[in-house]
Design a protein around this motif. Structure first.
Motif, mmCIF file in Angstrom:
data_model
loop_
_atom_site.group_PDB
_atom_site.id
_atom_site.type_symbol
_atom_site.label_atom_id
_atom_site.label_comp_id
_atom_site.label_asym_id
_atom_site.label_seq_id
_atom_site.Cartn_x
_atom_site.Cartn_y
_atom_site.Cartn_z
ATOM 1 N N PRO A 29 0.815 -1.217 0.000
ATOM 2 C CA PRO A 29 0.000 0.000 0.000
ATOM 3 C C PRO A 29 0.849 1.268 0.000
ATOM 4 N N LEU A 30 0.322 2.305 -0.612
ATOM 5 C CA LEU A 30 1.004 3.598 -0.624
ATOM 6 C C LEU A 30 0.986 4.169 0.798
ATOM 7 N N SER A 31 2.041 3.904 1.532
ATOM 8 C CA SER A 31 2.121 4.318 2.937
ATOM 9 C C SER A 31 3.357 5.183 3.137
ATOM 10 N N PRO A 32 3.188 6.476 3.354
ATOM 11 C CA PRO A 32 4.351 7.338 3.571
ATOM 12 C C PRO A 32 5.049 7.007 4.884
ATOM 13 N N ALA A 33 6.366 7.147 4.886
ATOM 14 C CA ALA A 33 7.163 6.908 6.092
ATOM 15 C C ALA A 33 7.420 8.240 6.790
ATOM 16 N N PHE A 34 6.992 8.359 8.026
ATOM 17 C CA PHE A 34 7.170 9.592 8.771
ATOM 18 C C PHE A 34 8.417 9.574 9.651
ATOM 19 N N TYR A 35 9.011 8.389 9.844
ATOM 20 C CA TYR A 35 10.183 8.307 10.724
ATOM 21 C C TYR A 35 11.388 9.053 10.179
ATOM 22 N N GLN A 36 11.400 9.302 8.878
ATOM 23 C CA GLN A 36 12.541 10.041 8.323
ATOM 24 C C GLN A 36 12.278 11.547 8.272
ATOM 25 N N ARG A 37 11.173 11.954 8.898
ATOM 26 C CA ARG A 37 10.837 13.369 9.026
ATOM 27 C C ARG A 37 10.867 14.111 7.677
ATOM 28 N N PRO A 38 10.026 13.686 6.742
ATOM 29 C CA PRO A 38 10.023 14.340 5.425
ATOM 30 C C PRO A 38 9.629 15.802 5.539
ATOM 31 N N ARG A 39 10.280 16.613 4.713
ATOM 32 C CA ARG A 39 10.047 18.059 4.732
ATOM 33 C C ARG A 39 9.083 18.514 3.638
ATOM 34 N N SER A 40 8.713 17.614 2.763
ATOM 35 C CA SER A 40 7.833 17.996 1.659
ATOM 36 C C SER A 40 7.106 16.766 1.133
ATOM 37 N N ILE A 41 6.065 17.017 0.352
ATOM 38 C CA ILE A 41 5.347 15.919 -0.291
ATOM 39 C C ILE A 41 6.263 15.196 -1.260
ATOM 40 N N SER A 42 7.129 15.920 -1.950
ATOM 41 C CA SER A 42 8.021 15.280 -2.918
ATOM 42 C C SER A 42 8.959 14.286 -2.239
ATOM 43 N N GLU A 43 9.397 14.580 -1.020
ATOM 44 C CA GLU A 43 10.248 13.635 -0.296
ATOM 45 C C GLU A 43 9.463 12.380 0.076
ATOM 46 N N MET A 44 8.196 12.555 0.425
ATOM 47 C CA MET A 44 7.354 11.396 0.727
ATOM 48 C C MET A 44 7.130 10.557 -0.527
ATOM 49 N N VAL A 45 6.902 11.208 -1.658
ATOM 50 C CA VAL A 45 6.719 10.502 -2.931
ATOM 51 C C VAL A 45 7.984 9.743 -3.293
ATOM 52 N N ASP A 46 9.143 10.384 -3.143
ATOM 53 C CA ASP A 46 10.420 9.728 -3.434
ATOM 54 C C ASP A 46 10.589 8.455 -2.623
ATOM 55 N N HIS A 47 10.286 8.539 -1.334
ATOM 56 C CA HIS A 47 10.471 7.379 -0.468
ATOM 57 C C HIS A 47 9.577 6.214 -0.903
ATOM 58 N N MET A 48 8.314 6.502 -1.213
ATOM 59 C CA MET A 48 7.405 5.439 -1.637
ATOM 60 C C MET A 48 7.830 4.847 -2.981
ATOM 61 N N ALA A 49 8.293 5.698 -3.899
ATOM 62 C CA ALA A 49 8.755 5.208 -5.195
ATOM 63 C C ALA A 49 9.999 4.337 -5.039
ATOM 64 N N LEU A 50 10.938 4.775 -4.213
ATOM 65 C CA LEU A 50 12.157 3.990 -3.982
ATOM 66 C C LEU A 50 11.842 2.678 -3.273
ATOM 67 N N ARG A 51 10.882 2.714 -2.376
ATOM 68 C CA ARG A 51 10.477 1.491 -1.672
ATOM 69 C C ARG A 51 9.923 0.476 -2.664
ATOM 70 N N ALA A 52 9.116 0.921 -3.599
ATOM 71 C CA ALA A 52 8.545 0.023 -4.611
ATOM 72 C C ALA A 52 9.644 -0.579 -5.474
ATOM 73 N N ILE A 53 10.575 0.254 -5.919
ATOM 74 C CA ILE A 53 11.681 -0.233 -6.754
ATOM 75 C C ILE A 53 12.509 -1.253 -5.982
ATOM 76 N N GLY A 54 12.743 -0.981 -4.700
ATOM 77 C CA GLY A 54 13.512 -1.908 -3.878
ATOM 78 C C GLY A 54 12.863 -3.274 -3.775
ATOM 79 N N LEU A 55 11.533 -3.315 -3.814
ATOM 80 C CA LEU A 55 10.825 -4.592 -3.705
ATOM 81 C C LEU A 55 11.005 -5.481 -4.931
ATOM 82 N N LEU A 56 11.527 -4.939 -6.020
ATOM 83 C CA LEU A 56 11.840 -5.768 -7.184
ATOM 84 C C LEU A 56 13.056 -6.647 -6.930
ATOM 85 N N GLY A 57 13.853 -6.289 -5.910
ATOM 86 C CA GLY A 57 15.009 -7.105 -5.557
ATOM 87 C C GLY A 57 16.185 -6.983 -6.503
#
Length: 200
Positions: free
Chosen positions: A150-178
């Motif tokens: 699910p599209l779940s933003p990570a708040f533990y890294q204290r994002p400063r903008s929506i774009s940082e939250m989007v980046d994290h979710m996009a990178l998380r998805a790519i990482g799941l490809l292994g």
């Protein structure tokens, strides 16, 4: 990168289109061969949420931009080898179609191909709240081999903008490809210091 990966990206008609577009940008930045397929509903959502030129920008970055009704496209065949597929965002309609083999468009057909060929399929579900039918479709998709993320933003890294939250979710998805050689991954958790977003 020594090996060029071929990756399919699907964008369906749920909210969160920016994440799928960012997945495309990140994969293109490391010279992946990206094949993009966008549902009809997603076209409308992209224009509303990201802007009228956002889809054209993504189309310029990818190797092939496939029409949603072209069920004879290369990505609809198991003989067309890929390194996996990400659907971001993934609507409940698309998730349910994938889970139950309702292969009525190229996005769902391509996702089905990943499953039958035992390749990774990451479904970034975007819906809340969920009724039991949704949850059963999520279970069915998982049982046949998909990764429901699910599209779940990570708040533990204290994002400063929506774009940082989007980046994290996009990178998380790519990482799941292994695909570790892509060198694209979300910041790792540290016992001592929580990861923070890199400064733009």
């Amino acid at each position: 990168m020594s090996t060029q990966h071929r990756i399919v990206v699907g964008i369906s008609g749920a909210s969160g289109a920016a994440v799928g577009l960012r997945v495309v940008e990140l994969l293109a930045s490391v010279d992946c061969e990206v094949h993009l397929v966008v549902s009809k509903a997603a076209r409308r959502t992209i224009g509303y949420e990201v802007g009228p030129n956002a889809l054209d920008h993504a189309a310029d970055l990818v190797h092939r931009f496939h029409k949603i009704d072209d069920v004879g496209a290369c990505i609809a065949s198991g003989s067309f080898r890929t390194s996996g597929m990400i659907v971001a965002p993934c609507s409940i309609r698309t998730l349910s179609a994938i889970a139950h083999g309702d292969l009525d468009n190229l996005l769902v057909r391509s996702a089905d191909v990943q499953l039958k060929e035992r390749r990774r399929l990451v479904l970034m579900l975007r819906e809340t709240p969920l009724h039991l039918g949704h949850i059963r479709s999520m279970a069915q998709a998982t049982e046949i081999g998909a990764i429901v993320a699910p599209l779940s933003p990570a708040f533990y890294q204290r994002p400063r903008s929506i774009s940082e939250m989007v980046d994290h979710m996009a990178l998380r998805a790519i990482g799941l490809l292994g695909l570790n050689d892509l060198e694209l991954s979300a910041p790792e958790w540290s016992d001592d210091t929580p990861p923070t977003c890199p400064k733009p």
